[in-house]
Design a protein around this motif. Structure first.
Motif, PDB file in Angstrom:
ATOM      1  N   TYR C  34       0.838  -1.196   0.000  1.00 56.59           N
ATOM      2  CA  TYR C  34       0.000   0.000   0.000  1.00 56.59           C
ATOM      3  C   TYR C  34       0.884   1.262   0.000  1.00 56.59           C
ATOM      4  N   CYS C  35       0.523   2.236  -0.842  1.00 59.02           N
ATOM      5  CA  CYS C  35       1.340   3.453  -1.050  1.00 59.02           C
ATOM      6  C   CYS C  35       1.778   4.097   0.268  1.00 59.02           C
ATOM      7  N   ILE C  36       0.847   4.206   1.207  1.00 63.10           N
ATOM      8  CA  ILE C  36       1.162   4.908   2.455  1.00 63.10           C
ATOM      9  C   ILE C  36       2.230   4.143   3.241  1.00 63.10           C
TER      10      ILE C  36
ATOM     11  N   THR D   2      -3.598  -0.214  -4.773  1.00 58.71           N
ATOM     12  CA  THR D   2      -2.220   0.239  -4.904  1.00 58.71           C
ATOM     13  C   THR D   2      -2.134   1.181  -6.096  1.00 58.71           C
ATOM     14  N   SER D   3      -1.871   2.466  -5.808  1.00 58.12           N
ATOM     15  CA  SER D   3      -2.054   3.508  -6.817  1.00 58.12           C
ATOM     16  C   SER D   3      -1.011   3.481  -7.917  1.00 58.12           C
ATOM     17  N   TYR D   4       0.133   2.842  -7.657  1.00 56.28           N
ATOM     18  CA  TYR D   4       1.233   2.937  -8.621  1.00 56.28           C
ATOM     19  C   TYR D   4       1.276   1.727  -9.536  1.00 56.28           C
ATOM     20  N   MET D  57       3.196   9.984  -3.853  1.00 57.00           N
ATOM     21  CA  MET D  57       2.077  10.708  -3.251  1.00 57.00           C
ATOM     22  C   MET D  57       1.124  11.211  -4.350  1.00 57.00           C
ATOM     23  N   HIS D  60      -0.924   8.348  -5.466  1.00 51.57           N
ATOM     24  CA  HIS D  60      -1.868   8.020  -4.400  1.00 51.57           C
ATOM     25  C   HIS D  60      -3.042   8.999  -4.365  1.00 51.57           C
ATOM     26  N   CYS D  64      -6.049   6.312  -5.390  1.00 50.15           N
ATOM     27  CA  CYS D  64      -6.681   5.879  -4.121  1.00 50.15           C
ATOM     28  C   CYS D  64      -7.566   6.956  -3.515  1.00 50.15           C
ATOM     29  N   LYS D  79      -8.854   7.964   4.335  1.00 43.79           N
ATOM     30  CA  LYS D  79      -7.819   8.203   3.312  1.00 43.79           C
ATOM     31  C   LYS D  79      -7.216   9.588   3.467  1.00 43.79           C
ATOM     32  N   VAL D  83      -3.298  10.606   4.324  1.00 42.87           N
ATOM     33  CA  VAL D  83      -2.486  11.483   3.473  1.00 42.87           C
ATOM     34  C   VAL D  83      -1.861  12.592   4.315  1.00 42.87           C
TER      35      VAL D  83
END
Lengths: 93, 93, 93, 93
Positions: C34-36, D2-4, D57, D60, D64, D79, D83
């Motif tokens: 997960y990105c975070i 997973t944003s990437y 970021m 993300h 996400c 979320k 962030v």
């Protein structure tokens, strides 16, 4: 003992300019400026404070530290330790 | 459009506190305070400015950005792009 | 001329640990973490790099700079100027 | 989640490049490179890590966070809170 003495007017001028930036931020908030515009000015004020810190550190290295190290002994080590600790605070801030 | 409206008094209080820190720095310089003592207070003011920026960014994400993304469309993308750019300025400052 | 010579094993150990953190980041990305969670580890690696820089700067001030300043002359000024420039790069990075 | 994912090859390429920078630092130390030269490369690696964090970021926020906020409810708030916390870690690191 104070490295910026020959330079005090310029040091005060820089601080007054930064104070002006902080007051400008207050005016922006009073006028309900857009958050991102406020944040841009906060980043500018932060950079000005960091440049001020580097300017002061310059004077300190060139005068206090250089003269203490020339005299040697425990005072020289104290000065170098102080510089390291101040540098760590700057890098982490 | 201004995320900190409900919070404006607290936002102004924080900025006045930071202005007080900058004026305190001027008094230290006027009184020829030791460079390292001045640098310690500069680091404290820098941290206060960064905490202020994060507080503002919080409000902005929770209000402006959240509401723009709910409405979707190009304005939502604009808001997210603005946030990324503001974040990059903060990380680099 | 190289301030970390007496300390080289520890300096290399720290760098290998940071290399391990970067490889750990690659494994996280390969496993679609997960990105975070990835960002948390990036912040940890960044802090480790900054602590490494401060460690090296310490050694440099305590050895190279101190000995150059004791000898005085233009070389001492060169060393102090180098330190200021390196410090500015660290504070801004 | 997973944003990437669409960007995974580029993300891994960046991390391998940073790993290469850290190994380059080890070679410099093994060859007794001058401290200031090492510090310059440490600052470059730190900047590369921060640029990597901002890239992640970005992804993300664009994926996400945008999709969670569109769906609304407590997950969207979670979320945004994540962030903010990740941003605070980046700004302070």
């Amino acid at each position: 003992m104070t490295s910026y003495l020959g330079d005090k007017d310029e040091v005060l001028r820089r601080l007054r300019r930064i104070e002006g930036q902080i007051r400008g931020l207050q005016r922006m908030v009073e006028n309900d400026s857009y958050c991102i515009a406020v944040l841009t000015q906060v980043a500018a004020a932060t950079r000005a404070l960091q440049a001020f810190a580097l300017h002061l550190m310059d004077a300190h290295l060139a005068h206090c530290v250089a003269s203490a190290v020339e005299h040697g002994g425990p005072q020289a080590e104290d000065k170098l330790r102080e510089v390291r600790e101040a540098m760590a605070r700057l890098v982490r801030s």
